[in-house]
Scaffold this active site. Structure first.
Site, PDB file in Angstrom:
ATOM      1  N   TYR A  71       1.687  -7.355  -1.545  1.00 20.46           N
ATOM      2  CA  TYR A  71       0.726  -7.337  -1.690  1.00 20.46           C
ATOM      3  C   TYR A  71      -0.615  -8.297  -2.131  1.00 20.46           C
ATOM      4  CZ  TYR A  71       1.646  -3.316   1.966  1.00 20.46           C
ATOM      5  OH  TYR A  71       1.431  -2.933   3.007  1.00 20.46           O
ATOM      6  N   GLU A 104      -9.949   8.339  10.317  1.00 23.85           N
ATOM      7  CA  GLU A 104      -8.388   9.268   9.972  1.00 23.85           C
ATOM      8  C   GLU A 104      -7.782   7.585   8.589  1.00 23.85           C
ATOM      9  OE1 GLU A 104      -6.849   8.846  14.513  1.00 23.85           O
ATOM     10  OE2 GLU A 104      -5.636   7.265  13.365  1.00 23.85           O
ATOM     11  N   TYR A 140       0.028   4.531  -1.604  1.00 26.71           N
ATOM     12  CA  TYR A 140       1.617   3.626  -1.430  1.00 26.71           C
ATOM     13  C   TYR A 140       2.422   3.042  -2.776  1.00 26.71           C
ATOM     14  CZ  TYR A 140      -1.455   3.753   2.934  1.00 26.71           C
ATOM     15  OH  TYR A 140      -1.778   3.938   4.269  1.00 26.71           O
ATOM     16  N   ARG A 191       3.312  -2.155  -5.042  1.00 27.44           N
ATOM     17  CA  ARG A 191       2.518  -2.725  -4.080  1.00 27.44           C
ATOM     18  C   ARG A 191       1.762  -4.237  -4.430  1.00 27.44           C
ATOM     19  NH1 ARG A 191      -3.034  -1.506  -3.909  1.00 27.44           N
ATOM     20  NH2 ARG A 191      -3.157  -2.061  -1.928  1.00 27.44           N
ATOM     21  N   CYS A 217      15.377  -6.577 -10.799  1.00 27.20           N
ATOM     22  CA  CYS A 217      15.839  -8.474 -11.551  1.00 27.20           C
ATOM     23  C   CYS A 217      15.803  -9.276  -9.806  1.00 27.20           C
ATOM     24  CB  CYS A 217      17.848  -8.654 -11.199  1.00 27.20           C
ATOM     25  SG  CYS A 217      18.204 -10.032 -11.482  1.00 27.20           S
ATOM     26  N   GLU A 218      14.503  -9.304 -10.079  1.00 24.88           N
ATOM     27  CA  GLU A 218      12.890 -10.440  -8.990  1.00 24.88           C
ATOM     28  C   GLU A 218      12.254 -10.902  -9.902  1.00 24.88           C
ATOM     29  OE1 GLU A 218      13.511 -10.833  -5.413  1.00 24.88           O
ATOM     30  OE2 GLU A 218      15.808  -8.854  -5.551  1.00 24.88           O
ATOM     31  N   GLY A 266      -6.999   6.841   4.904  1.00 24.97           N
ATOM     32  CA  GLY A 266      -5.425   7.817   4.110  1.00 24.97           C
ATOM     33  C   GLY A 266      -5.663   7.819   2.599  1.00 24.97           C
TER      34      GLY A 266
END
Length: 434
Positions: free
Chosen positions: A313, A270, A370, A309, A341-342, A272
C-alpha cells in the site's frame, strides 16, 4: 480517563527497556501486541458509540490473545472467512456474537460454517443472490444479513476502498428486492450491511456520511421486514505518521448518528485496525549497514514477508532505535531494507535514525493491524513470532516458524500414503481443509 486512555499511542510512548528485554528473550523479527491497549481502544469505541452493536473485524489481527480479550470486553466478531469463524469460536465467542461476512465464499467455507453447532444463532451475511441460494442449499435457516454495495467508497488506499468496488455486495438499487426475496423464502432477515473501506479519516468523512445516509434510506425502505440492525462497517483510521492527528471519534459517531436518520434498526459498526493497530510494534535487528551515494542502506531481519503494508500500500510506519546510547550518535538518513529479493522490500525510505550499527534493535510502530496477518513465507522465509503483553505479563502467542515448518505439508512424487498434495479429497472431489 483522557490521560489513561489517549486517542492514539505513538511509537515514542513505548518504553524501550522492556522491548529490549523481550527481544533478548524471544529474538527478532518479533511482533509485540499489548492486549491492555486493545481493551483501552474497546473502551473508547464503546464510549463514542454507547448504543451501537460493536463488532471487531477479525481479519485485522486473529491472534488468540487479541480475540479472547475482545470477547471478554463484550465485543462481537465480524469474520471474513470460515477460518476466522473457527478462530473466534475457539477464543470463546458464542455463535450469536459472530457475523460471517464472506466475499464469494468457497464451498468448503460454507460447508464448514453451515455444519457448525449453533449455526442457527450465527449471522451469515450474503453479498450475492448466488450466495443466498448456496446457503439455502445447505439448509441454513438462521439469522441472515444482506451486504449492500452503496456505490461510494473511502479509505487510505484504493486497494482497501470497498464501498464502490463491484466485488463487494449487492448493487444498492437491487438490495431491497433481495432482502424481500430472502424474507419470502423463509430466511430470518436480521439486518443489512455496507462497508466504505479501511483507514477512514476526517478527510474522507463525507464519503462515510454518504454511505451511512444511503443505508439509513434502505433500512427505512424495508422497515416492514423489521431489520434488527444496519451495519455501516468500520474502517476507522489511525494516524501512522507522527504528524497526523488522531481520528476524532466523537465527531465520527455524531456524524454517523446524524446521517443514518430515524430508524428502529440498531446501528452496528465493525472496526478492525482501530482496536489493534497502535497496540502493536514490530521489533527488528540491523544486520547490514551499507553507505551508498544515495543513502545509507540499513539491512534488517524484517522485510515484506514480515510486514507487507509498505510494499502493498506504500504505507508509512514510524521507526525508532531502541539502543540506549542514542545521545552519542549522529542522525543519518537511511533506507530500511529487508532480506527479500525484491525491489519492493523496503520498510522505510528517507528515515532519520541515530547512526546505525550492526546489532542495533529497531521498533516499527502501528504494526498491530495487518502485520502478522499478512506475513508470508515468500522466499522460503519463516514467519516471525508474536508476543503478547498484558500489564507486566509477557507471554508467547505465536511460535516462530522454522525452516522445517516450511516443508511440513509437502509430498514428493515417491510418497505413497494415498494423500493428494493439496489435501485429501472428499466424496465430491472437493478439498477438505478442515
Amino acid at each position: 480517563m483522557a490521560d489513561e486512555n489517549p486517542a492514539v499511542r505513538r511509537l515514542s510512548d513505548w518504553e524501550p527497556e522492556p522491548l529490549r528485554d523481550i527481544a533478548d528473550e524471544y529474538g527478532t523479527p518479533l511482533y509485540v501486541q499489548d492486549v491492555g491497549r486493545v481493551r483501552e481502544n474497546a473502551v473508547r469505541l464503546r464510549e463514542a458509540f454507547p448504543d451501537a452493536d460493536i463488532a471487531y473485524a477479525v481479519k485485522a489481527n486473529t491472534t488468540h490473545a487479541v480475540l479472547s480479550a475482545l470477547e471478554r470486553a463484550g465485543i462481537a466478531a465480524e469474520c471474513a472467512s470460515a477460518g476466522e469463524v473457527q478462530r473466534s469460536l475457539d477464543a470463546g465467542f458464542p455463535p450469536e456474537r459472530i457475523r460471517y461476512t464472506a466475499v464469494n465464499p468457497p464451498d468448503v467455507d460454507l460447508d464448514h460454517v453451515c455444519a457448525l453447532d449453533g449455526v442457527d444463532e450465527l449471522t451469515i451475511t450474503v453479498g450475492a443472490r448466488d450466495t443466498l441460494d448456496r446457503v439455502a442449499e445447505r439448509g441454513f435457516d438462521g439469522p441472515l444479513c444482506v451486504r449492500v454495495n452503496p456505490g461510494v467508497g473511502a479509505g487510505h488506499h484504493a486497494k482497501v476502498s470497498t464501498g464502490a468496488e463491484p466485488k463487494f455486495g449487492v448493487p444498492y438499487d437491487r438490495a431491497a428486492d433481495l432482502c424481500r426475496k430472502a424474507a419470502d423464502r423463509g430466511f430470518d432477515l436480521v439486518g443489512v450491511h455496507a462497508h466504505a473501506g479501511s483507514g477512514i479519516s476526517g478527510e474522507d468523512l463525507s464519503a462515510h456520511r454518504e454511505l451511512v445516509a444511503r443505508m439509513g434510506e434502505l433500512t427505512r425502505e424495508i422497515a416492514d421486514l423489521d431489520p434488527e440492525f444496519v451495519a455501516v462497517g468500520g474502517g476507522f483510521g489511525v494516524p501512522y505518521r507522527e504528524s497526523e492527528e488522531p481520528l476524532d471519534l466523537t465527531r465520527v459517531a455524531a456524524a454517523t448518528r446524524e446521517a443514518i436518520g430515524e430508524t428502529d434498526a440498531r446501528l452496528a459498526i465493525e472496526p478492525g485496525r482501530y482496536f489493534v493497530a497502535d497496540a502493536g510494534v514490530l521489533l527488528t535487528t540491523v544486520n547490514t549497514v551499507k553507505p551508498t551515494p544515495e543513502t545509507t542502506v540499513v539491512g534488517i531481519d524484517a522485510g515484506m514477508t514480515t510486514l507487507l503494508r509498505p510494499a502493498m500500500y506504500d504505507a508509512y510506519h514510524a521507526v525508532r532505535s531502541l539502543e540506549p546510547d542514542l545521545p552519542r550518535k549522529d542522525p543519518v538518513s537511511c533506507e530500511l531494507s529487508g532480506p527479500v529479493c525484491e525491489t519492493a522490500d523496503v520498510l522505510g525510505r528517507d528515515r532519520t535514525l541515530p547512526d546505525p550499527t550492526r546489532g542495533d534493535l529497531l521498533a516499527i510502530g502501528n504494526a498491530g493491524a495487518y502485520g502478522y496477518e499478512m506475513a508470508s513465507t515468500y522466499n522460503s522465509r519463516p514467519r516471525p513470532a508474536v508476543v503478547s503483553l498484558d500489564g507486566t505479563l509477557v507471554s508467547l502467542s505465536v511460535e516462530r516458524e522454522r525452516l522445517s515448518n516450511l516443508t511440513a505439508l509437502e509430498r514428493s512424487a515417491g510418497d505413497s500414503d494415498g494423500s493428494a498434495v493439496d489435501g485429501e479429497r472428499d466424496a465430491d472431489g472437493g478439498t477438505n481443509q478442515w
